[in-house]
Design a protein around this motif. Structure first.
Motif: not given
Length: 90
Positions: A19-48
């Motif tokens: 559900i998320f892709q990490i590209g040339k900007e690597n790990i940013t604040g908005p990505l961390i917030e989005a992943v945190d929100g997804a973990l609150k809803k789903r518990e288990l997530i896959k990233l590329t």
């Protein structure tokens, strides 16, 4: 987390889409917030991790797990899976 629990999560993650892709900007604040929100809803997530990223999948998994207080379930190739139990409702 026991090996049996980890194996069960790997089995569940096998059919999950990334559900998320990490590209040339690597790990940013908005990505961390989005992943945190997804973990609150789903518990288990896959990233590329895309080829344009400077990070390996293992490095990205460890950084995101530390930032979101999650567990790295598995890391295969350019994909990884994170798990964090939902907080108890008070």
């Amino acid at each position: 987390m026991t090996g049996k629990e980890r194996a069960q999560f790997r089995k569940q993650a096998n059919t999950l889409p990334a559900i998320f892709q990490i590209g040339k900007e690597n790990i940013t604040g908005p990505l961390i917030e989005a992943v945190d929100g997804a973990l609150k809803k789903r518990e288990l997530i896959k990233l590329t991790v895309l080829e344009t990223s400077e990070l390996s999948a293992k490095e990205a998994a460890e950084q995101l797990a530390a930032a979101t207080e999650a567990d790295v379930i598995q890391c295969i190739g350019r994909k990884f899976v994170l798990y964090r139990p939902r907080p108890e409702e008070e």
